[in-house]
Design a protein around this motif. Structure first.
Motif, PDB file in Angstrom:
ATOM      1  N   ALA A  54      -4.865   7.521   6.105  1.00 45.39           N
ATOM      2  CA  ALA A  54      -5.356   8.108   4.853  1.00 45.39           C
ATOM      3  C   ALA A  54      -6.712   8.777   5.062  1.00 45.39           C
ATOM      4  CB  ALA A  54      -5.447   7.039   3.770  1.00 45.39           C
ATOM      5  N   GLY A  55      -7.525   8.206   5.948  1.00 44.82           N
ATOM      6  CA  GLY A  55      -8.818   8.800   6.286  1.00 44.82           C
ATOM      7  C   GLY A  55      -9.695   9.027   5.079  1.00 44.82           C
ATOM      8  N   ALA A  56     -10.326  10.189   5.051  1.00 43.83           N
ATOM      9  CA  ALA A  56     -11.267  10.519   3.982  1.00 43.83           C
ATOM     10  C   ALA A  56     -10.565  10.819   2.663  1.00 43.83           C
ATOM     11  CB  ALA A  56     -12.127  11.701   4.394  1.00 43.83           C
ATOM     12  N   ALA A  57      -9.242  11.047   2.705  1.00 42.81           N
ATOM     13  CA  ALA A  57      -8.509  11.355   1.475  1.00 42.81           C
ATOM     14  C   ALA A  57      -8.541  10.196   0.486  1.00 42.81           C
ATOM     15  CB  ALA A  57      -7.065  11.714   1.804  1.00 42.81           C
ATOM     16  N   PHE A  58      -8.553   8.972   1.000  1.00 45.45           N
ATOM     17  CA  PHE A  58      -8.601   7.786   0.141  1.00 45.45           C
ATOM     18  C   PHE A  58      -9.198   6.632   0.918  1.00 45.45           C
ATOM     19  CE2 PHE A  58      -6.232   3.979  -1.645  1.00 45.45           C
ATOM     20  CZ  PHE A  58      -7.078   3.820  -2.724  1.00 45.45           C
ATOM     21  N   ALA A  59     -10.355   6.204   0.497  1.00 46.75           N
ATOM     22  CA  ALA A  59     -11.010   5.048   1.103  1.00 46.75           C
ATOM     23  C   ALA A  59     -10.888   3.890   0.110  1.00 46.75           C
ATOM     24  CB  ALA A  59     -12.474   5.347   1.399  1.00 46.75           C
ATOM     25  N   PRO A  60      -9.871   3.028   0.282  1.00 46.57           N
ATOM     26  CA  PRO A  60      -9.659   1.948  -0.688  1.00 46.57           C
ATOM     27  C   PRO A  60     -10.781   0.925  -0.650  1.00 46.57           C
ATOM     28  CG  PRO A  60      -8.255   1.640   1.216  1.00 46.57           C
ATOM     29  CD  PRO A  60      -8.934   2.974   1.387  1.00 46.57           C
ATOM     30  N   ARG A  80      -1.240  -2.766 -11.773  1.00 40.98           N
ATOM     31  CA  ARG A  80      -1.591  -2.356 -13.131  1.00 40.98           C
ATOM     32  C   ARG A  80      -3.096  -2.324 -13.284  1.00 40.98           C
ATOM     33  NH1 ARG A  80      -0.480  -7.393 -17.171  1.00 40.98           N
ATOM     34  NH2 ARG A  80      -2.422  -8.421 -16.665  1.00 40.98           N
ATOM     35  N   GLY A  81      -3.539  -1.573 -14.268  1.00 42.68           N
ATOM     36  CA  GLY A  81      -4.962  -1.467 -14.540  1.00 42.68           C
ATOM     37  C   GLY A  81      -5.231  -0.301 -15.465  1.00 42.68           C
ATOM     38  N   PRO A  82      -6.449  -0.202 -15.935  1.00 41.52           N
ATOM     39  CA  PRO A  82      -6.799   0.893 -16.837  1.00 41.52           C
ATOM     40  C   PRO A  82      -6.809   2.235 -16.101  1.00 41.52           C
ATOM     41  CG  PRO A  82      -8.707  -0.510 -16.408  1.00 41.52           C
ATOM     42  CD  PRO A  82      -7.536  -1.137 -15.727  1.00 41.52           C
ATOM     43  N   PRO A  83      -6.845   3.324 -16.861  1.00 45.37           N
ATOM     44  CA  PRO A  83      -6.870   4.654 -16.239  1.00 45.37           C
ATOM     45  C   PRO A  83      -8.063   4.817 -15.290  1.00 45.37           C
ATOM     46  CG  PRO A  83      -6.540   4.836 -18.614  1.00 45.37           C
ATOM     47  CD  PRO A  83      -6.854   3.392 -18.316  1.00 45.37           C
ATOM     48  N   GLY A  84      -7.817   5.521 -14.213  1.00 46.58           N
ATOM     49  CA  GLY A  84      -8.901   5.854 -13.293  1.00 46.58           C
ATOM     50  C   GLY A  84      -9.273   4.778 -12.303  1.00 46.58           C
ATOM     51  N   THR A  85      -8.438   3.743 -12.154  1.00 44.15           N
ATOM     52  CA  THR A  85      -8.780   2.652 -11.247  1.00 44.15           C
ATOM     53  C   THR A  85      -8.117   2.773  -9.875  1.00 44.15           C
ATOM     54  OG1 THR A  85      -7.036   1.298 -12.228  1.00 44.15           O
ATOM     55  CG2 THR A  85      -9.273   1.007 -13.099  1.00 44.15           C
ATOM     56  N   GLY A  86      -7.334   3.828  -9.662  1.00 43.78           N
ATOM     57  CA  GLY A  86      -6.742   4.064  -8.347  1.00 43.78           C
ATOM     58  C   GLY A  86      -5.367   3.473  -8.147  1.00 43.78           C
ATOM     59  N   LYS A  87      -4.611   3.259  -9.237  1.00 39.37           N
ATOM     60  CA  LYS A  87      -3.269   2.673  -9.108  1.00 39.37           C
ATOM     61  C   LYS A  87      -2.343   3.549  -8.279  1.00 39.37           C
ATOM     62  CE  LYS A  87      -2.807   2.525 -13.522  1.00 39.37           C
ATOM     63  NZ  LYS A  87      -4.143   3.002 -13.868  1.00 39.37           N
ATOM     64  N   THR A  88      -2.329   4.839  -8.540  1.00 39.71           N
ATOM     65  CA  THR A  88      -1.431   5.749  -7.830  1.00 39.71           C
ATOM     66  C   THR A  88      -1.796   5.823  -6.349  1.00 39.71           C
ATOM     67  OG1 THR A  88      -1.097   7.033  -9.835  1.00 39.71           O
ATOM     68  CG2 THR A  88      -0.535   8.103  -7.752  1.00 39.71           C
ATOM     69  N   LEU A  93      -0.881   4.055  -0.714  1.00 37.36           N
ATOM     70  CA  LEU A  93      -1.326   3.297   0.453  1.00 37.36           C
ATOM     71  C   LEU A  93      -0.342   2.170   0.760  1.00 37.36           C
ATOM     72  CD1 LEU A  93      -3.635   3.002   2.543  1.00 37.36           C
ATOM     73  CD2 LEU A  93      -4.658   1.349   0.983  1.00 37.36           C
ATOM     74  N   LEU A  94       0.201   1.550  -0.266  1.00 37.83           N
ATOM     75  CA  LEU A  94       1.197   0.492  -0.091  1.00 37.83           C
ATOM     76  C   LEU A  94       2.432   1.030   0.631  1.00 37.83           C
ATOM     77  CD1 LEU A  94       2.435  -2.306  -0.605  1.00 37.83           C
ATOM     78  CD2 LEU A  94       2.980  -1.545  -2.916  1.00 37.83           C
ATOM     79  N   VAL A  95       2.915   2.183   0.216  1.00 36.04           N
ATOM     80  CA  VAL A  95       4.074   2.790   0.875  1.00 36.04           C
ATOM     81  C   VAL A  95       3.741   3.130   2.318  1.00 36.04           C
ATOM     82  CG1 VAL A  95       5.609   4.799   0.885  1.00 36.04           C
ATOM     83  CG2 VAL A  95       5.082   3.638  -1.266  1.00 36.04           C
ATOM     84  N   LEU A  96       2.573   3.720   2.542  1.00 35.53           N
ATOM     85  CA  LEU A  96       2.134   4.074   3.893  1.00 35.53           C
ATOM     86  C   LEU A  96       2.072   2.833   4.789  1.00 35.53           C
ATOM     87  CD1 LEU A  96       1.287   6.907   4.904  1.00 35.53           C
ATOM     88  CD2 LEU A  96      -1.068   6.227   4.535  1.00 35.53           C
ATOM     89  N   ALA A  97       1.530   1.749   4.266  1.00 34.41           N
ATOM     90  CA  ALA A  97       1.433   0.503   5.041  1.00 34.41           C
ATOM     91  C   ALA A  97       2.817  -0.105   5.267  1.00 34.41           C
ATOM     92  CB  ALA A  97       0.522  -0.495   4.327  1.00 34.41           C
ATOM     93  N   ALA A  98       3.683  -0.070   4.257  1.00 38.27           N
ATOM     94  CA  ALA A  98       5.026  -0.644   4.391  1.00 38.27           C
ATOM     95  C   ALA A  98       5.819   0.073   5.484  1.00 38.27           C
ATOM     96  CB  ALA A  98       5.764  -0.573   3.059  1.00 38.27           C
ATOM     97  N   LEU A  99       5.618   1.366   5.603  1.00 39.52           N
ATOM     98  CA  LEU A  99       6.310   2.136   6.639  1.00 39.52           C
ATOM     99  C   LEU A  99       5.820   1.794   8.037  1.00 39.52           C
ATOM    100  CD1 LEU A  99       6.507   5.609   4.877  1.00 39.52           C
ATOM    101  CD2 LEU A  99       8.384   3.992   5.298  1.00 39.52           C
ATOM    102  N   ARG A 100       4.654   1.173   8.116  1.00 40.38           N
ATOM    103  CA  ARG A 100       4.092   0.811   9.415  1.00 40.38           C
ATOM    104  C   ARG A 100       4.334  -0.646   9.800  1.00 40.38           C
ATOM    105  NH1 ARG A 100       2.539   5.249   7.981  1.00 40.38           N
ATOM    106  NH2 ARG A 100       1.465   6.780   9.253  1.00 40.38           N
ATOM    107  N   LEU A 101       5.002  -1.386   8.929  1.00 43.50           N
ATOM    108  CA  LEU A 101       5.358  -2.767   9.259  1.00 43.50           C
ATOM    109  C   LEU A 101       6.477  -2.767  10.284  1.00 43.50           C
ATOM    110  CD1 LEU A 101       5.405  -4.585   5.806  1.00 43.50           C
ATOM    111  CD2 LEU A 101       3.874  -5.019   7.721  1.00 43.50           C
ATOM    112  N   PRO A 102       6.447  -3.719  11.213  1.00 48.49           N
ATOM    113  CA  PRO A 102       7.546  -3.801  12.173  1.00 48.49           C
ATOM    114  C   PRO A 102       8.844  -4.177  11.459  1.00 48.49           C
ATOM    115  CG  PRO A 102       5.957  -5.583  12.532  1.00 48.49           C
ATOM    116  CD  PRO A 102       5.414  -4.711  11.451  1.00 48.49           C
ATOM    117  N   SER A 103       9.932  -3.633  11.930  1.00 54.20           N
ATOM    118  CA  SER A 103      11.239  -3.937  11.348  1.00 54.20           C
ATOM    119  C   SER A 103      11.623  -5.368  11.651  1.00 54.20           C
ATOM    120  CB  SER A 103      12.279  -2.984  11.945  1.00 54.20           C
ATOM    121  OG  SER A 103      13.580  -3.431  11.641  1.00 54.20           O
TER     122      SER A 103
END
Length: 111
Positions: A54-60, A80-88, A93-103
């Motif tokens: 993700a690099g500089a695009a998103f620093a969680p 879940r959370g209020p607007p503007g808290t970074g849910k999307t 990032l969750l999808v990106l990490a899940a794709l990197r988990l070993p099968s």
């Protein structure tokens, strides 16, 4: 550095005030589950790789990293959370990490 995967759900994900019980049911015991320490290490490694991609695009922040690590250890989780808290971005990032988990099949010697 990626935080240790949470063993218990973060407090903000439990509502102990609702009818006196947690909204997160206990995890079922799975006899085929891998060694928890190896799973935690795999989750941390996958999360770190996703953060690097993700690099500089998103620093969680730490809370977002904890949410991703926690979600990777469950079959179902909600963000879940209020607007503007970074849910999307956290979900991405969750999808990106899940794709990197070993099968699990690769670990078992399958295809």
């Amino acid at each position: 550095a990626v935080p240790e995967a949470a063993v218990e759900p973060p407090p903000r994900l439990c509502d102990s005030s609702a009818a006196g019980s947690s909204v997160t049911p206990p995890r079922p015991k799975d006899s085929s589950a891998a060694d928890p320490s190896r799973v935690d290490a795999a989750v941390r490694a996958a999360l770190q790789q996703a953060v690097d991609v993700a690099g500089a695009a998103f620093a969680p922040n730490e809370s977002q990293q904890e949410a991703v690590a926690w979600a990777l250890g469950r079959r179902l989780s909600l963000i879940r959370g209020p607007p503007g808290t970074g849910k999307t971005r956290t979900a991405a990032l969750l999808v990106l990490a899940a794709l990197r988990l070993p099968s699990p099949h690769a670990a078992a010697g399958g295809g």
